[in-house]
Scaffold this active site. Structure first.
Site, PDB file in Angstrom:
ATOM      1  CG  HIS A 308      10.798   4.750   0.496  1.00  0.00           C
ATOM      2  ND1 HIS A 308      11.514   5.737  -0.103  1.00  0.00           N
ATOM      3  CD2 HIS A 308       9.525   5.200   0.593  1.00  0.00           C
ATOM      4  CE1 HIS A 308      10.720   6.770  -0.344  1.00  0.00           C
ATOM      5  NE2 HIS A 308       9.505   6.474   0.054  1.00  0.00           N
ATOM      6  CG  ASP A 365       1.868   3.573   1.264  1.00  0.00           C
ATOM      7  OD1 ASP A 365       2.739   3.669   0.401  1.00  0.00           O
ATOM      8  OD2 ASP A 365       0.949   4.407   1.419  1.00  0.00           O
TER       9      ASP A 365
END
Ligand code: SDX
Length: 430
Positions: A308, A365
């Site tokens: 991320h 996700d």
């Protein structure tokens, strides 16, 4: 608080630039006057070190794994709040009172249907059209059926209406796109169902096959929508702000955000994670091979759902989704081998120095697709689910940007690295 400043020494000159300090102690050097003062610009590919605004909507601390909507911890909101309640919080700044919530919810029912002529838009798409393409197109087309939303002069009442139209109709558009893809008749929204059950009913009921809405399914989807509702200046939200800064209307700005979210490095990752897990399953669940590919710099493959830009610790949303995945699969009596493979991938990632040294952890996700799959939502609709969840965040940021009297059209600079001046040569002299 004493006025802090940063000193910049350039070409023998010293310049003082003001420092801005946020409510959580975040500090930023205000370079608004840098070019005027020094004729220099900054360079920050991907804007990883650059703030494009001051915002009061969402706070996240990537190192500590903290995420709060308007100051409320995501863990509390996911457990106790409703999605429409969260939409109100993000857009208007506070949790609604009972009366405010009642009025807000009632407008969702009023605005849940599409103009009947809009049905023909779906006819124009091929059956295999990706629903994100349909979503972006139909959302942008909303401004042709619901005009009078010139963003620069939007009154409070007009904004309130347009915001609820988007929040409510996005479900209907998504469900119609799904029905189109499976050749079933559209199911219209019902006035007697709340936000999530209404969407599930539009997705899965059929005149010949009534759909039973289980509370645990609605709850699991509500939690996912809340966890996706906002995430400060991510790629798609920054896109909505940038398009909106040109005074494009809210429908057009959000349509651009949907297109940005579709990318596999962003919201499209939830679909890509399931594809990755299924590929590992086909390779006799050879997780090690997958990790080696991800670590091989000559291979463009990346572990989807891992890593991320901001979280350099475990994404707090992924923790909640992981627990929710276990819970819903158990409640529905589903034994999905992909969950076992995902757990194996996570375990190896967290023990592998390549990923540990780069602070790469599961993100929002990584497990969400497991839940969508268990709820019967097809893979090509996973990112559509992300868009439905992110809708209040996009609307809130667009509003915050438009409400800022000092707002400017977004127009970054560049460092030119092309040819120096050269003269035109006719074609026979080249
Ligand atoms: C979302 O911004 C948001 O808030 C987004 C989001 C939201 O709510 O809106 O949280 C939603 O988009 C989550 C992210 C979903 N995308 C993926 O899961 C795709 C897989 N992840 C990567 O593509 C990547 O981690 C990104 C795109 C998410 C972040 O990329 P960055 O910040 O640009 O990181 P980077 O490319 O600078 O990577 C740093 C290092 C590099 O190695 P080195 O050059 O240091 O040797 O980490 C490596 C990268 O190669 N790396 C990975 C990796 N992610 C980063 N290596 C293997 N697999 C990965 N997934």
């Amino acid at each position: 608080m004493d006025q802090q400043s940063a000193k910049v020494i350039l070409d023998g000159n010293t310049y003082e630039l003001p420092v801005i300090v946020g409510t959580e102690g975040e500090k930023g050097i205000d370079i608004s006057k840098l070019r005027t003062l020094t004729n220099y610009v900054t360079f920050d590919q991907g804007f990883g070190n650059t703030s494009n605004c001051k915002s009061a909507i969402t706070y996240l601390d990537g190192e500590a794994g903290i995420l709060r909507y308007r100051g409320y911890p995501i863990e509390q909101l996911a457990e106790h709040a409703g999605f429409v309640e969260i939409a109100y919080l993000l857009i208007y700044g506070d949790l609604p009172t009972a009366e405010q919530f009642k009025n807000f919810s009632e407008t969702f029912t009023e605005h849940s249907t599409l103009h009947e002529d809009m049905k023909h838009l779906f006819d124009g798409f091929p059956t295999r059209a990706h629903p994100m393409a349909i979503l972006a197109s139909v959302v942008c087309a909303l401004s042709t059926y619901y005009p009078g939303i010139d963003s620069a002069a939007l009154s409070t009442e007009e904004f309130d209406r347009v915001a609820v139209q988007l929040m409510s109709k996005i479900r209907t558009i998504a469900a119609f796109a799904y029905k189109k893809s499976i050749g079933e008749p559209f199911v219209y929204p019902r006035h007697d169902l709340e936000y999530v059950p209404n969407f599930l009913n539009m997705m899965f009921s059929n005149p010949s096959r009534p759909y039973k809405i289980y509370d645990e399914v609605s709850k699991a989807l509500k939690v996912l929508l809340i966890l996706h509702a906002d995430h400060e200046q991510n790629c798609s939200t920054s896109t909505v702000r940038l398009v909106g800064s040109a005074h494009s209307n809210l429908f057009a700005s959000v349509s651009a955000g949907i297109c940005a979210l579709w990318g596999p490095l962003h919201g499209g990752a939830n679909e890509a994670v399931i594809e990755m897990l299924e590929a590992i399953q086909k390779e006799d669940s050879n997780v090690d091979k997958c990790l080696e590919m991800a670590k091989d710099k000559t291979n463009p493959f990346r572990l989807m759902g891992i890593g991320h830009r901001v979280y350099k610790s475990y994404d707090p949303r992924a923790k909640i989704i992981k627990e929710c995945a276990h819970d819903i699969l158990q409640k529905l009596g589903i034994n999905d081998p992909l969950l076992d493979i995902a757990l194996k991938v996570e375990k190896k990632v967290l023990a592998d120095s390549y990923f540990v040294d780069r602070n790469l952890y599961p993100n929002v996700d990584f497990y969400s697709g497991i839940i969508y799959k268990a709820l019967g939502i097809p893979r090509n609709m996973f990112t559509v689910m992300f868009a439905i969840g992110r809708m209040p965040g996009w609307i809130a940021h667009w509003k915050e940007m438009m409400d800022n009297p000092g707002r400017k059209i977004g127009r970054p600079r560049q460092i030119y690295v092309g040819h120096n001046k050269r003269d035109y040569l006719s074609i026979n002299k080249r």
